[in-house]
Design a protein around this motif. Sequence first.
Motif, PDB file in Angstrom:
ATOM      1  N   GLY A 114       0.818  -1.202   0.000  1.00 36.99           N
ATOM      2  CA  GLY A 114       0.000   0.000   0.000  1.00 36.99           C
ATOM      3  C   GLY A 114       0.848   1.246   0.000  1.00 36.99           C
ATOM      4  O   GLY A 114       2.042   1.205   0.328  1.00 36.99           O
ATOM      5  N   VAL A 115       0.235   2.362  -0.373  1.00 36.97           N
ATOM      6  CA  VAL A 115       0.943   3.642  -0.470  1.00 36.97           C
ATOM      7  C   VAL A 115       0.171   4.701   0.298  1.00 36.97           C
ATOM      8  O   VAL A 115      -1.071   4.740   0.259  1.00 36.97           O
ATOM      9  CB  VAL A 115       1.087   4.082  -1.947  1.00 36.97           C
ATOM     10  CG1 VAL A 115       1.578   5.522  -2.045  1.00 36.97           C
ATOM     11  CG2 VAL A 115       2.039   3.151  -2.691  1.00 36.97           C
ATOM     12  N   VAL A 116       0.892   5.562   1.001  1.00 38.29           N
ATOM     13  CA  VAL A 116       0.312   6.767   1.583  1.00 38.29           C
ATOM     14  C   VAL A 116       1.015   7.960   0.954  1.00 38.29           C
ATOM     15  O   VAL A 116       2.240   8.096   1.047  1.00 38.29           O
ATOM     16  CB  VAL A 116       0.463   6.807   3.116  1.00 38.29           C
ATOM     17  CG1 VAL A 116      -0.205   8.068   3.662  1.00 38.29           C
ATOM     18  CG2 VAL A 116      -0.144   5.571   3.756  1.00 38.29           C
ATOM     19  N   ASN A 117       0.237   8.791   0.302  1.00 39.88           N
ATOM     20  CA  ASN A 117       0.764   9.982  -0.339  1.00 39.88           C
ATOM     21  C   ASN A 117       0.719  11.128   0.660  1.00 39.88           C
ATOM     22  O   ASN A 117      -0.335  11.679   0.962  1.00 39.88           O
ATOM     23  CB  ASN A 117      -0.075  10.314  -1.578  1.00 39.88           C
ATOM     24  CG  ASN A 117       0.271  11.668  -2.190  1.00 39.88           C
ATOM     25  OD1 ASN A 117       1.263  12.298  -1.822  1.00 39.88           O
ATOM     26  ND2 ASN A 117      -0.547  12.118  -3.132  1.00 39.88           N
ATOM     27  N   ALA A 118       1.898  11.495   1.187  1.00 40.95           N
ATOM     28  CA  ALA A 118       2.033  12.623   2.104  1.00 40.95           C
ATOM     29  C   ALA A 118       3.018  13.622   1.513  1.00 40.95           C
ATOM     30  O   ALA A 118       3.907  14.129   2.204  1.00 40.95           O
ATOM     31  CB  ALA A 118       2.502  12.145   3.472  1.00 40.95           C
TER      32      ALA A 118
END
Length: 461
Positions: A204-208
């Motif tokens: 999964g990816v978290v775009n911050a």
Amino acid sequence: MPTTHPTTGAFDIAVIGAGVVGCALARRFAMDGARVVVLEKAHDILDGASKGNSAILHTGFDAPVGSLEAELIAAGHAEYLEIHDRLNLPLLTSGALVIAWTEDEEAALPGLMEQARANGVCDVEPLESSALRALEPELGQQARAAFRVPREYLIDPWAAPLAYLTQAISHGATVLRDCEVTSGHFNGATWDLETSHGPVVADGVVNAAGLYGDQVDHMLLGRSDFSIKPRKGQFVVYDKPAFNLASHILLPVPTKVTKGIVVCRTIWGNLLVGPTAEEQESRTDASLDQPVLEALKARGEEILPALKDHSITALYAGLRPATEEKHYRINVHPERMVTVGGIRSTGLSAALGIAQHVRASWDEQWQAPEPVWPTVPNIAETRQRDWQSSGHGGVLCHCEMVTQREVLAALNGPLPAQSLAGLKRRTRVTMGRCQGYYCAGALAELTKGRLTQPMTQAEDT
């Protein structure tokens, strides 16, 4: 010179961006047992919006009632108070005063107090002019009335995310700096990310990505639910003798656009005035504007007339990742990706709460390890400093009393500084009244071969 090798192993979570929110996200996922990788395109962490702010831990008293922002600021505020001692993070008790300077602003104070109570900040108290002046005798004569918010604090805005990410590393997280994500594809099960350091595979990816959050969304998803509208804030920093002119954080009555010009102490022993709120197109232009700074200085002197007798140490500007709407833009996508966008000036206060919220949106449960609590060095003037202890190797930066031992620790720790800007944020070296005039030579020699962006290279600090 430090190097980072390409990463081809699978991770549970890839966090894009190492600002304060990205660091808090990495900490939360890693402490819950996820295999985390943080991908930061700059040479060091906190190089975007997180490098310039007012260093205040807000209660969220003036956030929109019932908003996600209000909820996450409250959660972040509470967790910071819970963990700061364990991580050796400073907390300067000060409280804030919301001050009315005009008749219209005075009429708005009761409504703001009701808003604060609706946001769970129930300890606000009104102050008439005489009580206000008893608390802050240096205030300008135009101050009419105020209310006090006791649980607003001053903190170190750089040590906090450094501690969060250091704790993530202590729980197995990998941090790749000077590592830009250039493309990515979700294959239905995992993300295949291409970076300037090679491929990275994550579940999964978290775009911050802050100021570039919408662009990262477009790159990975082919769409974005918001557009970044950069907002520049310029600050004036006064020398250390001005520290004692105010004991509270002095806030204006906020507008629909901005919290307005703040006057407050810093935990480094200075006093700052700012920020402005200037809409612009550029995501990189943090240049200073002399007429704006003069107006900012003049406003500071209206609030605290004694500032006229104090010298200015530094001027700086930061960019906030505002969007076309005021509220936070936290979006959960079906492609196993969460976007954390539109986190403006309250990001420092809300970061831990944002991390809790994003983690709660993730279904996976990992085996959480026993918590590890690393500490970060203290550079707050309000606490014991390294120069006050023996064996520090000498004071390298006399303006900010930074020792050689502190610089070496920042260059050799679990997350070593890779640029002068990163070293500044870990130690405050060269950030005093001489701005590095006297210590830059010795610092260049000490850091030779240790930085991925040597001091001889021009950089935006």
